[in-house]
Design an enzyme around this catalytic site. Structure first.
Site, PDB file in Angstrom:
ATOM      1  N   GLY A 301       0.809  -1.202   0.000  1.00 42.37           N
ATOM      2  CA  GLY A 301       0.000   0.000   0.000  1.00 42.37           C
ATOM      3  C   GLY A 301       0.847   1.258   0.000  1.00 42.37           C
ATOM      4  N   SER A 302       0.386   2.287   0.715  1.00 47.20           N
ATOM      5  CA  SER A 302       1.014   3.608   0.653  1.00 47.20           C
ATOM      6  C   SER A 302       2.401   3.670   1.270  1.00 47.20           C
ATOM      7  CB  SER A 302       0.105   4.634   1.339  1.00 47.20           C
ATOM      8  OG  SER A 302      -1.093   4.792   0.617  1.00 47.20           O
ATOM      9  N   THR A 303       2.841   2.634   1.995  1.00 46.80           N
ATOM     10  CA  THR A 303       4.216   2.638   2.508  1.00 46.80           C
ATOM     11  C   THR A 303       5.225   2.598   1.365  1.00 46.80           C
ATOM     12  OG1 THR A 303       4.188   0.224   2.738  1.00 46.80           O
ATOM     13  CG2 THR A 303       3.583   1.521   4.684  1.00 46.80           C
ATOM     14  N   LEU A 304       4.760   2.332   0.141  1.00 45.22           N
ATOM     15  CA  LEU A 304       5.657   2.312  -1.016  1.00 45.22           C
ATOM     16  C   LEU A 304       5.784   3.688  -1.678  1.00 45.22           C
ATOM     17  CD1 LEU A 304       7.099  -0.298  -2.106  1.00 45.22           C
ATOM     18  CD2 LEU A 304       5.702  -0.012  -4.140  1.00 45.22           C
ATOM     19  N   THR A 582      -5.834   2.637  -0.482  1.00 45.90           N
ATOM     20  CA  THR A 582      -5.109   2.246  -1.700  1.00 45.90           C
ATOM     21  C   THR A 582      -5.766   1.023  -2.274  1.00 45.90           C
ATOM     22  OG1 THR A 582      -3.580   1.010  -0.287  1.00 45.90           O
ATOM     23  CG2 THR A 582      -2.938   3.220  -0.932  1.00 45.90           C
TER      24      THR A 582
END
Length: 582
Positions: A301-304, A582
């Site tokens: 998800g948004s940690t990327l 996401t």
């Protein structure tokens, strides 16, 4: 007179014996002589030329070779605290055909060993072979069994593995099987180092199968070697406690947590829930034995997003203050539309991270050649195994850039279409914590700073670090990640779970990855909560509080100096928390 002369002649004919032909007699005598010669030759051969067979059969009636187990090496944490030790136990053995006991004695022995008499007899059998009547029993049980004075029943000292940490360290340390061989975890990966080599001794037994004399030591056992892991038992317990509480309070399916030392790459804690007790004698479901932080993958998800932004900064297509029009929170590519949870107008690149805008991240990623984005993700370790030393760790999935369609390039920027494991994700964030170098990740104690591998420029890494600090402040997605007395930086993630050929509408993986102190990072902490169902599922609400509790306590336990005021935490009401989807 005629009668008188007839009788003697008849008697004379009856007394005559038939003569044996000379040829037949010679053949018979020769055959007997040949047979005698063969027997005599065989006797001489066995007694003087090849006497090993007879000696072996003779020795087998009174001589036996017994195995001497080797003491398995200890597994300890970085401070020398034991995580796995071998304790002496007793094993009862016999030579099956020489074990003599009555039905009454068999019933008593079975009762002591907590077996059925039929199971005991089946275990012993009737052959002359060596057999374990009972393995790894407490000394008091062996003492009670020997007190029955059953002929042919003997004891030996063996070793059994004991794990002081129980379920807290179970997924890392693993466990051994019946023959003290590693079955899971580090016990399996380092079997050759820990096990050593068993020895043997020769003994003389009497006709009742009892050992009456030690003849000789054939081979001395080689003891196993101790092994020091990178784990800190204090931090491991802390991580396990907070993770378990978070999984249970959020009614989640599972969770994982990793603490990584930024300077050395050592994994200071690696916790999973659900867990299992390696000291238990019963069967454990395989589901509870999985080291999810290393063997399971998920879409991050948004940690990327920070890595997509870093790739664009490195390529020079944007700056931190470059405005990005998020189009009111929607972006249509072909037949697909990307949405933001909270529509925004124009955001700077830094605010794309702070607000966790999917549309903003997608637009930035589409400014790059696919190969450029792929290279950045590969350089920070995605698509490659982290090589921690744990058996069964996975590499995740990063498809070649040439196969990407525009919509796939856009969704990869916010963590869809790529899979990672939790340690892999934590390791990738060391790039921002170190100022551009990707650190190794290891489960073994090194005790010294490690050499990282350059993955991006220091300027880019520090720029993204400042953006990640914004994400944990009011107005960002993770104010609940704040830590009293320390500046922290990090990013939330909330991803729909893959199910079948699509995404499940109501199943999520919630995550947070961050590091502290932001001024001079010492630790990276990654948290993953699988399928929270307690009413909250955003990473900022589910995973960020776990980070705050673990990071704050860990920094204090490690004696890391503060870099902020103790009253630096700014509380934010639930309704003001920015959420990402996401």
């Amino acid at each position: 007179m005629n009668a008188t002369t007839a009788i003697p002649r008849r008697r004379a004919r009856t007394a005559e014996a038939p003569a044996i032909p000379a040829a037949r007699a010679a053949i018979l005598f020769g055959g007997l002589a040949l047979l005698f010669a063969v027997l005599a030759g065989r006797s001489v051969y066995l007694q003087w030329v090849d006497n090993a067979f007879l000696q072996e059969r003779g020795a087998a009636r009174y001589s036996r070779e017994l195995e001497l187990p080797a003491h398995r090496g200890r597994i300890v944490d970085r401070a020398g605290e034991p995580l796995a030790v071998s304790t002496p136990v007793k094993s009862l053995w016999a030579f099956g055909g020489q074990l003599s006991m009555s039905d009454e004695e068999a019933a008593k022995l079975a009762r002591i060993l907590e077996l059925k008499p039929s199971a005991l007899k089946a275990r012993i059998g009737t052959s002359e072979d060596f057999v374990y009547v009972a393995k790894f029993v407490p000394p008091e049980v062996a003492e009670r069994a020997l007190a029955l004075r059953i002929k042919g029943l003997n004891e030996e000292t063996a070793y059994r593995r004991y794990y002081p940490g129980g379920e807290v360290t179970s997924h890392v340390v693993g466990f051994t099987g019946d023959r003290d061989a590693g079955q899971e975890g580090i016990e399996l990966a380092q079997q050759a180092w820990l096990a050593g080599a068993p020895g043997s001794r020769r003994v003389i037994i009497n006709r009742r199968g009892e050992v009456v004399e030690d003849v000789a030591s054939i081979r001395a056992p080689q003891e196993g070697r101790d092994l020091a892991l990178s784990l800190d038992s204090r931090l491991q317990y802390l991580a396990f406690r907070e993770l378990k509480a978070a999984v249970e309070s959020n009614k989640a399916k599972a969770g994982g947590l990793v603490i990584l030392d930024v300077r050395t790459g050592e994994i200071l804690a690696l916790a999973n829930w659900p867990a299992f007790n390696p000291n238990g004698s019963g069967r454990t479901a395989r589901e509870r034995m999985r080291n999810r932080a290393l063997t399971d993958v998920f879409e991050p998800g948004s940690t990327l997003k920070p890595f997509a932004i870093a790739a664009a900064l490195e390529a020079g297509v944007v700056r931190p203050d470059t405005p990005i029009d998020t189009g009111g929170g929607t972006l249509t590519i072909g037949s697909s539309t990307i949405h933001d949870a909270h529509p925004e107008g124009t955001l700077t690149v830094a605010q794309v991270i702070q607000k966790s805008s999917n549309v903003g991240a997608a637009k930035i990623a589409l400014k790059l050649p696919a190969e450029t984005l792929w290279r950045e993700l590969a350089d920070v370790g995605f698509g490659s195994m982290p090589k921690t030393g744990y058996p069964g760790e996975v590499s995740g999935r990063l498809r070649p850039a040439k196969s990407w369609k525009p919509i796939e390039q856009a969704t990869i920027s916010y963590g869809h279409g790529i899979s990672v494991n939790l340690v892999q994700l934590a390791r990738a964030y060391t790039v921002f914590a170190t100022g551009g170098e990707l650190m190794p990740a290891t489960l073994f104690k090194t005790g010294a700073p490690a050499a990282g591998r350059p993955a991006m420029s220091r300027e880019t890494a520090l720029a993204v670090r400042r953006m990640l600090e914004m994400a944990v402040q009011p107005g960002g997605t993770a104010p609940r990640a704040q830590v009293s007395g320390y500046r922290v930086a990090g990013k939330t993630g909330t991803a729909h779970k893959l199910e079948g050929h699509g995404y499940a509408p109501d199943k999520y993986v919630s995550s947070f990855v961050g590091f502290a102190p932001a001024s001079d990072p010492r630790i990276v902490v990654a948290v993953m909560i699988d399928e929270p169902s307690g009413g909250k599922y955003y990473g900022g609400a589910v995973a960020a509080p776990v980070f705050s509790a673990v990071a704050g306590s860990a920094l204090r336990l490690l004696g890391v100096p503060t870099d902020a005021r103790v009253d630096n935490v700014i509380p934010v009401p639930d309704e003001n928390e920015v959420r990402e989807e996401t």
